[in-house]
Design a protein around this motif. Structure first.
Motif, PDB file in Angstrom:
ATOM      1  N   TRP A  45      62.364  27.212   5.940  1.00 14.25           N
ATOM      2  CA  TRP A  45      62.709  28.599   6.283  1.00 14.25           C
ATOM      3  C   TRP A  45      63.404  28.617   7.648  1.00 14.25           C
ATOM      4  O   TRP A  45      62.794  28.901   8.655  1.00 14.25           O
ATOM      5  CB  TRP A  45      61.445  29.458   6.307  1.00 14.25           C
ATOM      6  N   PRO A  46      64.700  28.305   7.681  1.00 17.05           N
ATOM      7  CA  PRO A  46      65.439  28.355   8.958  1.00 17.05           C
ATOM      8  C   PRO A  46      65.547  29.808   9.423  1.00 17.05           C
ATOM      9  O   PRO A  46      66.148  30.637   8.741  1.00 17.05           O
ATOM     10  CB  PRO A  46      66.816  27.785   8.607  1.00 17.05           C
ATOM     11  N   HIS A  47      64.966  30.110  10.566  1.00 20.32           N
ATOM     12  CA  HIS A  47      65.032  31.480  11.058  1.00 20.32           C
ATOM     13  C   HIS A  47      64.678  31.500  12.542  1.00 20.32           C
ATOM     14  O   HIS A  47      64.272  30.488  13.119  1.00 20.32           O
ATOM     15  CB  HIS A  47      64.093  32.395  10.275  1.00 20.32           C
ATOM     16  N   ARG A  48      64.843  32.669  13.103  1.00 13.12           N
ATOM     17  CA  ARG A  48      64.555  32.859  14.534  1.00 13.12           C
ATOM     18  C   ARG A  48      63.596  34.031  14.686  1.00 13.12           C
ATOM     19  O   ARG A  48      63.791  35.082  14.088  1.00 13.12           O
ATOM     20  CB  ARG A  48      65.843  33.132  15.304  1.00 13.12           C
ATOM     21  N   GLU A  49      62.540  33.793  15.464  1.00 10.58           N
ATOM     22  CA  GLU A  49      61.604  34.848  15.832  1.00 10.58           C
ATOM     23  C   GLU A  49      61.774  35.107  17.317  1.00 10.58           C
ATOM     24  O   GLU A  49      61.230  34.383  18.148  1.00 10.58           O
ATOM     25  CB  GLU A  49      60.170  34.424  15.508  1.00 10.58           C
ATOM     26  N   ALA A  50      62.586  36.118  17.632  1.00 13.52           N
ATOM     27  CA  ALA A  50      62.938  36.423  19.032  1.00 13.52           C
ATOM     28  C   ALA A  50      63.522  35.166  19.686  1.00 13.52           C
ATOM     29  O   ALA A  50      64.540  34.664  19.238  1.00 13.52           O
ATOM     30  CB  ALA A  50      61.737  36.971  19.784  1.00 13.52           C
ATOM     31  N   VAL A  51      62.874  34.648  20.721  1.00 12.75           N
ATOM     32  CA  VAL A  51      63.438  33.506  21.451  1.00 12.75           C
ATOM     33  C   VAL A  51      63.270  32.204  20.682  1.00 12.75           C
ATOM     34  O   VAL A  51      64.033  31.255  20.868  1.00 12.75           O
ATOM     35  CB  VAL A  51      62.767  33.384  22.846  1.00 12.75           C
ATOM     36  N   VAL A  52      62.312  32.124  19.778  1.00 16.80           N
ATOM     37  CA  VAL A  52      61.924  30.857  19.161  1.00 16.80           C
ATOM     38  C   VAL A  52      62.720  30.593  17.881  1.00 16.80           C
ATOM     39  O   VAL A  52      62.793  31.440  17.002  1.00 16.80           O
ATOM     40  CB  VAL A  52      60.416  30.846  18.845  1.00 16.80           C
ATOM     41  N   ASN A  53      63.294  29.383  17.784  1.00 20.08           N
ATOM     42  CA  ASN A  53      64.068  28.963  16.627  1.00 20.08           C
ATOM     43  C   ASN A  53      63.266  27.925  15.849  1.00 20.08           C
ATOM     44  O   ASN A  53      62.778  26.948  16.412  1.00 20.08           O
ATOM     45  CB  ASN A  53      65.406  28.365  17.087  1.00 20.08           C
ATOM     46  N   SER A  54      63.114  28.125  14.530  1.00 18.31           N
ATOM     47  CA  SER A  54      62.324  27.202  13.711  1.00 18.31           C
ATOM     48  C   SER A  54      62.898  25.790  13.742  1.00 18.31           C
ATOM     49  O   SER A  54      62.152  24.803  13.694  1.00 18.31           O
ATOM     50  CB  SER A  54      62.256  27.714  12.264  1.00 18.31           C
ATOM     51  N   ASN A  55      64.233  25.660  13.835  1.00 17.28           N
ATOM     52  CA  ASN A  55      64.858  24.338  13.888  1.00 17.28           C
ATOM     53  C   ASN A  55      64.524  23.605  15.177  1.00 17.28           C
ATOM     54  O   ASN A  55      64.310  22.388  15.174  1.00 17.28           O
ATOM     55  CB  ASN A  55      66.372  24.469  13.754  1.00 17.28           C
ATOM     56  N   VAL A  56      64.504  24.334  16.288  1.00 21.52           N
ATOM     57  CA  VAL A  56      64.167  23.706  17.565  1.00 21.52           C
ATOM     58  C   VAL A  56      62.731  23.198  17.531  1.00 21.52           C
ATOM     59  O   VAL A  56      62.442  22.065  17.945  1.00 21.52           O
ATOM     60  CB  VAL A  56      64.361  24.701  18.730  1.00 21.52           C
ATOM     61  N   VAL A  57      61.821  24.025  17.026  1.00 18.37           N
ATOM     62  CA  VAL A  57      60.410  23.626  16.964  1.00 18.37           C
ATOM     63  C   VAL A  57      60.232  22.439  16.027  1.00 18.37           C
ATOM     64  O   VAL A  57      59.519  21.472  16.350  1.00 18.37           O
ATOM     65  CB  VAL A  57      59.544  24.818  16.513  1.00 18.37           C
ATOM     66  N   ALA A  58      60.899  22.464  14.859  1.00 18.65           N
ATOM     67  CA  ALA A  58      60.773  21.364  13.905  1.00 18.65           C
ATOM     68  C   ALA A  58      61.339  20.070  14.474  1.00 18.65           C
ATOM     69  O   ALA A  58      60.719  19.001  14.356  1.00 18.65           O
ATOM     70  CB  ALA A  58      61.484  21.721  12.601  1.00 18.65           C
ATOM     71  N   SER A  59      62.509  20.139  15.090  1.00 16.37           N
ATOM     72  CA  SER A  59      63.125  18.932  15.633  1.00 16.37           C
ATOM     73  C   SER A  59      62.335  18.379  16.811  1.00 16.37           C
ATOM     74  O   SER A  59      62.167  17.158  16.941  1.00 16.37           O
ATOM     75  CB  SER A  59      64.577  19.220  16.051  1.00 16.37           C
ATOM     76  N   LEU A  60      61.811  19.264  17.654  1.00 16.00           N
ATOM     77  CA  LEU A  60      60.997  18.823  18.784  1.00 16.00           C
ATOM     78  C   LEU A  60      59.711  18.163  18.290  1.00 16.00           C
ATOM     79  O   LEU A  60      59.297  17.110  18.802  1.00 16.00           O
ATOM     80  CB  LEU A  60      60.676  20.013  19.684  1.00 16.00           C
ATOM     81  N   ALA A  61      59.079  18.763  17.274  1.00 17.80           N
ATOM     82  CA  ALA A  61      57.844  18.198  16.726  1.00 17.80           C
ATOM     83  C   ALA A  61      58.095  16.842  16.080  1.00 17.80           C
ATOM     84  O   ALA A  61      57.289  15.909  16.227  1.00 17.80           O
ATOM     85  CB  ALA A  61      57.246  19.160  15.699  1.00 17.80           C
TER      86      ALA A  61
END
Length: 497
Positions: free
Chosen positions: A422-438
């Motif tokens: 589910w690629p999406h953005r919740e305000a400042v947070v981007n799911s792709n950034v969190v997934a790639s960082l994790a």
């Protein structure tokens, strides 16, 4: 004898003329500065576009009829992007909860105020482009037609606002705040976090000036939804910059009155959860980057705050569950979804706060709690089908980020898979950034322990994620100060300082 072929009547419409002639669908003489066609008839020539959108790729099947009732002339490109904003961006922004700010205020102002209209066009163009790229934009690309168009629309909005600065228009403050918000969201879609922060601080300064003219905590002549949205962004940016809110720092931790008050409606629940998130989010932003030595030096105060927050979250979680279990009156689908999401936010914060004062790998004994949080997210997604690509509500990304700290690697991978699905953005947070960082953090940990098992993520997908994260960090100089970056193992702590 075959009938003669009918010759199509030639069109006088200019494809390269001034905006006014193109909007009027007449041929433009394209005179320098201002065309003679406009000036000779007493009209204002609205100048020439610096960017045009390719017709074949950007055409939309449906354009709202209301766009033809605007009080100013509009080009075809503007109508297309405004249609996307109206028919796609606003429904996405208000998908999880009813949002009068978007469904009423933004919709109305974009039809009567040109500055808001152009800012809305900018957002519509970038939202569509971001969706086509799986929400993985990492900077402005002026070789891209949509980015050039968005920049031109932003410039027109800025120009209009600049001309009105000395105006006594009572609605000007609200217009400026809404434009600021649209600029913030657009920059976030582009992955320009530092630019978004500057626009956010500009909006906060407007609110601060408004507050000084009235009683403390009072913001006059501004839509309440706008104030709450800026507060939410201010709080969330604790993780992406200063470590605490600039303007909306809360002092409600000790009394906790908002947790004890009766919860009768979904609005009551949302308000209580939001107030508690405004306390919990900055605390996590403060704790996650701390080293073991930092925690030890300030452990008494940190632990005291941790225990107080957990007490409030446990109390609110139980009261939300009691409301959710109540059979009468029966809850609507939206109310069920809203309560379920509010409870999920409490569960995510509880586990995040419980583990935030541990620097390093967590003991395996924590695994069942992470599995429980992951299961709660899976149940929520299975029951509720909405998948907006941009929302300003607190959603599932923060909780899944907490799950990616689980001692058991396969649990982390399941959370990463959900984020990627589910690629999406919740305000400042981007799911792709969190997934790639994790994923990068997981790879570093496995390499450090010589555990080179197959991660279970497609190599091409992993490489694309790695490239996206790398480009995001390169295009955002202040990214080294993000709490999630500082807490990760992908950048040595010495480089974070």
């Amino acid at each position: 004898m075959s009938p003669p072929k009918r010759r199509r009547k030639s069109s006088k419409r200019s494809l390269t003329g001034c905006r006014t002639c193109r909007a009027r669908h007449i041929k433009c003489d394209e005179g320098p500065g201002e065309c003679n066609n406009c000036t000779s008839t007493g009209r204002t020539c609205d100048g020439y576009d610096l960017a045009r959108l390719p017709v074949e790729r950007f055409a939309l099947a449906h354009q709202p009829k209301v766009a033809t009732r605007l009080a100013w002339l509009t080009t075809t490109d503007e109508k297309r992007c405004f249609s996307y904003f109206m028919n796609h961006s606003i429904p996405s922004l208000s998908a999880l909860f009813d949002q009068p700010l978007w469904q009423k205020t933004a919709m109305q102002l974009s039809h009567v105020d040109r500055a808001v209209y152009h800012a809305a066009n900018m957002l519509g163009a970038l939202h569509e482009d971001s969706e086509e790229n799986q929400m993985r934009l990492f900077g402005e690309n002026l070789n891209h037609p949509r980015h050039r168009f968005a920049l031109e629309q932003a410039s027109r909005s800025f120009e209009i606002l600049h001309r009105r600065q000395a105006s006594n228009d009572p609605q000007l403050r609200e217009v400026m705040l809404l434009c600021c918000l649209l600029f913030v969201i657009s920059d976030l879609l582009l992955g320009r976090y530092d630019n978004a922060l500057e626009h956010l601080r500009g909006g906060l300064r407007i609110l601060q000036e408004a507050q000084k003219k009235r009683q403390p905590r009072s913001i006059p002549e501004v839509d309440g939804g706008l104030v709450k949205m800026f507060q939410r962004l201010d709080v969330e940016y604790s993780h992406f910059g200063p470590g605490k809110p600039f303007f909306f720092a809360s002092d409600e931790l000790e009394d906790g009155w908002f947790v004890r008050r009766p919860l009768h409606t979904l609005d009551d629940v949302r308000d209580s959860v939001t107030r508690l998130l405004n306390l919990g989010i900055p605390f996590l932003a403060k704790c996650w980057p701390l080293t073991e030595a930092d925690i030890g030096a300030d452990y008494f105060d940190l632990h005291r705050t941790q225990e107080r927050l957990l007490s409030l979250y446990y109390s609110l979680r139980d009261r939300i569950q009691a409301l959710y279990d109540r059979p009468y009156p029966r809850l609507s689908y939206k109310e069920q979804r809203g309560l379920a999401l509010s409870k999920l936010q409490c569960l995510s914060q509880i586990l995040g706060i419980k583990t935030c004062l541990i620097d390093g790998p967590l003991p395996a004994s924590w695994t069942p709690e992470f599995v429980g949080l992951l299961s709660a997210h899976q149940d929520f997604l299975a029951k509720f089908s909405e998948r907006p690509t941009i929302t300003m509500d607190y959603g599932i990304i923060p909780g899944l980020y907490v799950v990616t700290k689980c001692p058991y690697y396969l649990v982390r991978l399941q959370a990463i898979d959900i984020l990627l699905s589910w690629p999406h953005r919740e305000a400042v947070v981007n799911s792709n950034v969190v997934a790639s960082l994790a994923l990068e953090t997981l790879k570093v940990e496995m390499q450090a322990t010589d555990r080179l098992e197959v991660l279970g993520v497609d190599d091409e997908a992993a490489q694309a994620l790695n490239s996206f994260l790398s480009n995001t960090l390169k295009s955002t100089p202040r990214a080294v100060n993000w709490s999630t970056i500082q807490a990760s193992k992908i950048i040595p702590r010495s480089e974070n300082s």
